[in-house]
Scaffold this motif. Structure first.
Motif, mmCIF file in Angstrom:
data_model
loop_
_atom_site.group_PDB
_atom_site.id
_atom_site.type_symbol
_atom_site.label_atom_id
_atom_site.label_comp_id
_atom_site.label_asym_id
_atom_site.label_seq_id
_atom_site.Cartn_x
_atom_site.Cartn_y
_atom_site.Cartn_z
ATOM 1 N N ASP A 1 14.953 3.715 12.154
ATOM 2 C CA ASP A 1 16.251 3.625 11.487
ATOM 3 C C ASP A 1 17.231 4.627 12.089
ATOM 4 O O ASP A 1 16.990 5.838 12.064
ATOM 5 C CB ASP A 1 16.088 3.896 9.993
ATOM 6 C CG ASP A 1 17.411 3.854 9.254
ATOM 7 O OD1 ASP A 1 18.044 2.791 9.240
ATOM 8 O OD2 ASP A 1 17.815 4.908 8.725
ATOM 9 N N SER B 1 8.890 -4.339 16.244
ATOM 10 C CA SER B 1 7.843 -3.476 15.688
ATOM 11 C C SER B 1 8.000 -2.018 16.083
ATOM 12 O O SER B 1 7.420 -1.137 15.444
ATOM 13 C CB SER B 1 6.460 -3.974 16.145
ATOM 14 O OG SER B 1 6.367 -3.973 17.558
ATOM 15 N N TRP C 1 15.414 -1.575 13.887
ATOM 16 C CA TRP C 1 14.483 -1.406 12.774
ATOM 17 C C TRP C 1 14.342 -2.730 12.013
ATOM 18 O O TRP C 1 15.328 -3.376 11.652
ATOM 19 C CB TRP C 1 14.972 -0.312 11.825
ATOM 20 C CG TRP C 1 14.015 -0.063 10.694
ATOM 21 C CD1 TRP C 1 12.965 0.796 10.682
ATOM 22 C CD2 TRP C 1 14.028 -0.705 9.415
ATOM 23 N NE1 TRP C 1 12.307 0.733 9.482
ATOM 24 C CE2 TRP C 1 12.939 -0.185 8.677
ATOM 25 C CE3 TRP C 1 14.838 -1.674 8.818
ATOM 26 C CZ2 TRP C 1 12.651 -0.595 7.381
ATOM 27 C CZ3 TRP C 1 14.555 -2.090 7.534
ATOM 28 C CH2 TRP C 1 13.471 -1.546 6.824
ATOM 29 N N GLY C 2 13.089 -3.140 11.778
ATOM 30 C CA GLY C 2 12.829 -4.366 11.034
ATOM 31 C C GLY C 2 12.863 -5.614 11.875
ATOM 32 O O GLY C 2 12.275 -6.628 11.498
ATOM 33 N N GLY C 3 13.550 -5.569 13.010
ATOM 34 C CA GLY C 3 13.629 -6.731 13.888
ATOM 35 C C GLY C 3 12.639 -6.669 15.023
ATOM 36 O O GLY C 3 12.329 -7.693 15.639
#
Length: 380
Positions: free
Chosen positions: A74, A70, A66-68
């Motif tokens: 989570d 697309s 998540w966040g790293g």
């Protein structure tokens, strides 16, 4: 004194051949004891009578960077609703960004996270509703030396090498990403997980390249590259691969699972070795949702409760070569999932939009991580 005792649950542990009402105790982050009455001498005691207690569920195909990346979701959010105690990220990260997965996702997460390392240096970097570029389309991004060097330094987390082949994931690169992944895997004595989508390459070409113990994900996918013919006959290459020890992993996702493919396979007694979600941003709100939802779909198709638990505990643990994760034997990691077989109206949808209904479904009622109660869900 034990740290936690779960009292009176129906313990189903296929690895031990267990299906009985028992107490389950944890101490020091591990399973401490199983028995019909372990008393109440513990820092915490929870009544789970009427619930099902299993080894911690393993989702062997997920995307939790998540966040790293697309496509990442989570892990803790998915864990709380599904009772998943171990996620295996299936190639979100390659050698170029694995350090971020380790530091920012794996290390702070409450659930355990392991990973297949993508043969492509940047991992899965362009995946959304509007932008879709396969990380294996450009062979300049595939360097077996980079992949090997990174894997050698992270064997505590890396369980295999991932290659996504097909027209969408690999463009015109054909089987080259898979051959490179196998070369790295052989050097490290690790398995490979192979993704297939639209040909080329075809399903048979991919299966012929795989070795016993390697994983074919999206194994019950719809046409094209489906495991069955138009007449619902199982293809001979699928039967041959199953016989020689290729591990069949569901990898539901947004395009990897169809009821039409599953029915003939189950009717012939070819069950999925591993039930997994392939949960990511395009399917976390449906049709895949999470591994518990996929388990419920297979129960609606006729698999037994014990069979779907085996496919999310014992079998993936063996495929990952970490058998201790799939059992509640004393001394194993202190992870457990508490479930309810709920009654009601459950609607299940596959990637083709087909809907089936069921009168029962599995619901998470909590989980134990490293010997401590973690996700509140109604048990006790």
């Amino acid at each position: 004194m034990h740290d936690l005792i779960l009292k009176g649950g129906r313990v189903i542990d296929p690895e031990q051949g267990l299906d009985a009402v028992l107490d389950l105790a944890f101490a020091g982050g591990k399973v401490a004891a199983l028995g019909p009455d372990l008393g109440r001498e513990a820092r915490e005691v929870r009544n789970v009578a009427g619930r099902i207690v299993t080894p911690g569920l393993i989702d062997m195909h997920s995307h939790v960077y998540w966040g790293g990346t697309s496509l990442g979701v989570d892990a803790e959010t998915i864990a709380k609703r599904s009772g998943t105690t171990t996620f295996v990220d299936a190639g979100s990260a390659g050698a170029g960004n694995f350090a971020g997965l380790r530091k920012f996702i794996v290390e702070p997460a409450a659930p355990r996270i392991l990973a297949y390392l993508n043969i492509s240096f940047p991992g899965i970097f362009a995946f959304s509703k509007t932008v879709m570029m396969g990380e294996c389309e450009d062979l300049r991004l595939l360097d077996s030396r980079e992949c090997l060097a990174l894997a050698e330094k992270n064997l505590d987390l890396i369980v295999g090498i991932k290659a996504r082949v097909g027209a969408r994931a690999g463009g015109s690169s054909g089987l080259a990403p898979l051959h490179l992944a196998i070369e790295v895997a052989e050097e490290m004595d690790l398995p490979v997980m192979a993704h297939i989508d639209f040909p080329p390459p075809g399903r048979k070409e991919v299966l012929d390249a795989l070795r016993p113990g390697d994983v074919l994900t999206h194994c019950f996918r719809p046409f094209p590259n489906a495991p069955i013919t138009r007449g619902s006959r199982i293809r001979q290459d699928i039967l041959d691969a199953h016989a020689r020890g290729i591990i069949f992993d569901i990898g539901h996702g947004f395009g990897g699972f169809a009821f039409k493919s599953a029915r003939p396979m189950l009717a012939e007694g070819i069950l999925p070795d591993v039930i997994s979600s392939d949960v990511h941003v395009l399917c976390c709100d449906g049709p895949a949702h999470d591994v518990l939802a996929v388990m419920s779909k297979f129960m609606a198709l006729g698999m037994s409760l014990t069979e779907v638990i085996r496919a999310t505990t014992q079998n993936p643990a063996r495929a990952l070569r970490r058998p201790e994760l799939g059992s509640l034997k004393p001394g194993t990691p202190g992870d457990a999932t508490i479930l309810e077989l709920a009654e009601g109206r459950f609607e299940h949808v596959d990637v083709s939009g087909e809907v089936i209904l069921a009168e029962t479904g599995l619901v998470s009622r909590g989980m134990v991580l490293r010997g401590r109660w973690w996700a509140e869900g109604g048990a006790g």
